[in-house]
Design a protein around this motif. Structure first.
Motif, PDB file in Angstrom:
ATOM      1  N   UNK A 262       0.887  -1.125   0.027  1.00  0.00           N
ATOM      2  CA  UNK A 262       0.017  -0.175   0.196  1.00  0.00           C
ATOM      3  C   UNK A 262       0.951   1.198   0.185  1.00  0.00           C
ATOM      4  N   UNK A 263       1.997   1.283   0.857  1.00  0.00           N
ATOM      5  CA  UNK A 263       2.916   2.356   0.795  1.00  0.00           C
ATOM      6  C   UNK A 263       3.556   2.681  -0.556  1.00  0.00           C
ATOM      7  N   UNK A 264       3.941   1.470  -1.180  1.00  0.00           N
ATOM      8  CA  UNK A 264       4.588   1.729  -2.562  1.00  0.00           C
ATOM      9  C   UNK A 264       3.616   2.231  -3.521  1.00  0.00           C
ATOM     10  N   UNK A 265       2.433   1.781  -3.553  1.00  0.00           N
ATOM     11  CA  UNK A 265       1.534   2.182  -4.360  1.00  0.00           C
ATOM     12  C   UNK A 265       1.228   3.819  -4.679  1.00  0.00           C
ATOM     13  N   UNK A 266       1.352   4.348  -3.156  1.00  0.00           N
ATOM     14  CA  UNK A 266       1.209   5.740  -2.814  1.00  0.00           C
ATOM     15  C   UNK A 266       2.646   6.362  -3.294  1.00  0.00           C
ATOM     16  N   UNK A 267       3.954   5.718  -2.980  1.00  0.00           N
ATOM     17  CA  UNK A 267       4.972   6.563  -3.414  1.00  0.00           C
ATOM     18  C   UNK A 267       5.140   6.699  -5.015  1.00  0.00           C
ATOM     19  N   UNK A 268       4.789   5.630  -5.830  1.00  0.00           N
ATOM     20  CA  UNK A 268       4.988   5.496  -7.257  1.00  0.00           C
ATOM     21  C   UNK A 268       4.735   7.047  -7.996  1.00  0.00           C
ATOM     22  N   UNK A 269       3.384   7.360  -7.769  1.00  0.00           N
ATOM     23  CA  UNK A 269       3.153   8.657  -8.396  1.00  0.00           C
ATOM     24  C   UNK A 269       3.682   9.990  -8.009  1.00  0.00           C
ATOM     25  N   UNK A 270       4.432   9.780  -6.686  1.00  0.00           N
ATOM     26  CA  UNK A 270       5.161  11.183  -6.235  1.00  0.00           C
ATOM     27  C   UNK A 270       6.553  10.859  -6.780  1.00  0.00           C
ATOM     28  N   UNK A 271       7.027   9.745  -6.765  1.00  0.00           N
ATOM     29  CA  UNK A 271       8.435   9.578  -7.516  1.00  0.00           C
ATOM     30  C   UNK A 271       8.482   9.725  -8.878  1.00  0.00           C
ATOM     31  N   UNK A 272       7.308   9.480  -9.508  1.00  0.00           N
ATOM     32  CA  UNK A 272       7.238   9.751 -11.030  1.00  0.00           C
ATOM     33  C   UNK A 272       7.370  11.324 -11.168  1.00  0.00           C
ATOM     34  N   UNK A 273       6.546  11.981 -10.394  1.00  0.00           N
ATOM     35  CA  UNK A 273       6.590  13.481 -10.317  1.00  0.00           C
ATOM     36  C   UNK A 273       7.798  14.071 -10.257  1.00  0.00           C
ATOM     37  N   UNK A 274       8.659  13.425  -9.153  1.00  0.00           N
ATOM     38  CA  UNK A 274       9.914  13.874  -9.017  1.00  0.00           C
ATOM     39  C   UNK A 274      11.005  13.606 -10.031  1.00  0.00           C
ATOM     40  N   UNK A 275      10.989  12.407 -10.691  1.00  0.00           N
ATOM     41  CA  UNK A 275      11.668  12.170 -11.833  1.00  0.00           C
ATOM     42  C   UNK A 275      11.331  13.179 -12.774  1.00  0.00           C
ATOM     43  N   UNK A 276      10.278  13.506 -13.315  1.00  0.00           N
ATOM     44  CA  UNK A 276       9.792  14.538 -14.347  1.00  0.00           C
ATOM     45  C   UNK A 276      10.493  15.913 -14.064  1.00  0.00           C
ATOM     46  N   UNK A 277      10.541  16.253 -12.659  1.00  0.00           N
ATOM     47  CA  UNK A 277      10.968  17.585 -12.458  1.00  0.00           C
ATOM     48  C   UNK A 277      12.629  17.348 -12.513  1.00  0.00           C
ATOM     49  N   UNK A 278      13.090  16.476 -12.109  1.00  0.00           N
ATOM     50  CA  UNK A 278      14.783  16.290 -12.307  1.00  0.00           C
ATOM     51  C   UNK A 278      15.047  16.247 -13.829  1.00  0.00           C
ATOM     52  N   UNK A 279      14.211  15.469 -14.498  1.00  0.00           N
ATOM     53  CA  UNK A 279      14.569  15.592 -15.925  1.00  0.00           C
ATOM     54  C   UNK A 279      14.637  16.962 -16.449  1.00  0.00           C
ATOM     55  N   UNK A 280      13.706  17.933 -16.122  1.00  0.00           N
ATOM     56  CA  UNK A 280      13.665  19.413 -16.518  1.00  0.00           C
ATOM     57  C   UNK A 280      14.842  19.809 -16.085  1.00  0.00           C
ATOM     58  N   UNK A 281      15.332  19.945 -14.949  1.00  0.00           N
ATOM     59  CA  UNK A 281      16.475  20.369 -14.304  1.00  0.00           C
ATOM     60  C   UNK A 281      17.729  19.911 -15.181  1.00  0.00           C
ATOM     61  N   UNK A 282      17.772  18.697 -15.475  1.00  0.00           N
ATOM     62  CA  UNK A 282      18.913  18.123 -16.001  1.00  0.00           C
ATOM     63  C   UNK A 282      19.097  18.789 -17.565  1.00  0.00           C
ATOM     64  N   UNK A 283      17.969  18.796 -18.125  1.00  0.00           N
ATOM     65  CA  UNK A 283      17.990  19.811 -19.222  1.00  0.00           C
ATOM     66  C   UNK A 283      18.378  21.171 -19.165  1.00  0.00           C
ATOM     67  N   UNK A 284      18.213  21.797 -18.265  1.00  0.00           N
ATOM     68  CA  UNK A 284      18.707  23.217 -17.933  1.00  0.00           C
ATOM     69  C   UNK A 284      20.133  23.102 -17.798  1.00  0.00           C
TER      70      UNK A 284
END
Length: 81
Positions: free
Chosen positions: A32-54
């Motif tokens: 149950x905890x992992x299912x809640x973590x997945x969307x949050x981790x996906x969001x963080x990964x998307x933001x990190x990808x944006x900053x890596x591009x910069x």
């Protein structure tokens, strides 16, 4: 549920040891905890990808101002979705 922002609570999963196996209930709680973590981790990964591009920006400085603006718009669209 405790909603006191002055005293936050951190919920962590159960950890198995070399000699300590997890019970079925503990495994379910971790799932149950992992299912809640997945969307949050996906969001963080998307933001990190944006900053890596910069960070790797290798273009004309005239375009460098448009790129951060475009990323900000995309980030706001993602957050408000």
């Amino acid at each position: 549920m405790d909603n006191d922002v002055r005293d936050p609570v951190i919920v962590t999963g159960f950890h198995a040891g070399r000699t300590h196996k997890l019970t079925a209930g503990q495994k379910d709680a971790n799932r149950v905890l992992a299912s809640g973590h997945a969307p949050v981790e996906h969001c963080f990964a998307a933001h990190l990808k944006n900053w890596r591009i910069l960070a790797k920006l290798r273009t004309d400085l005239a375009h460098a101002t448009q790129l951060p603006h475009a990323l900000l718009v995309l980030t706001n669209l993602e957050v408000n979705r």
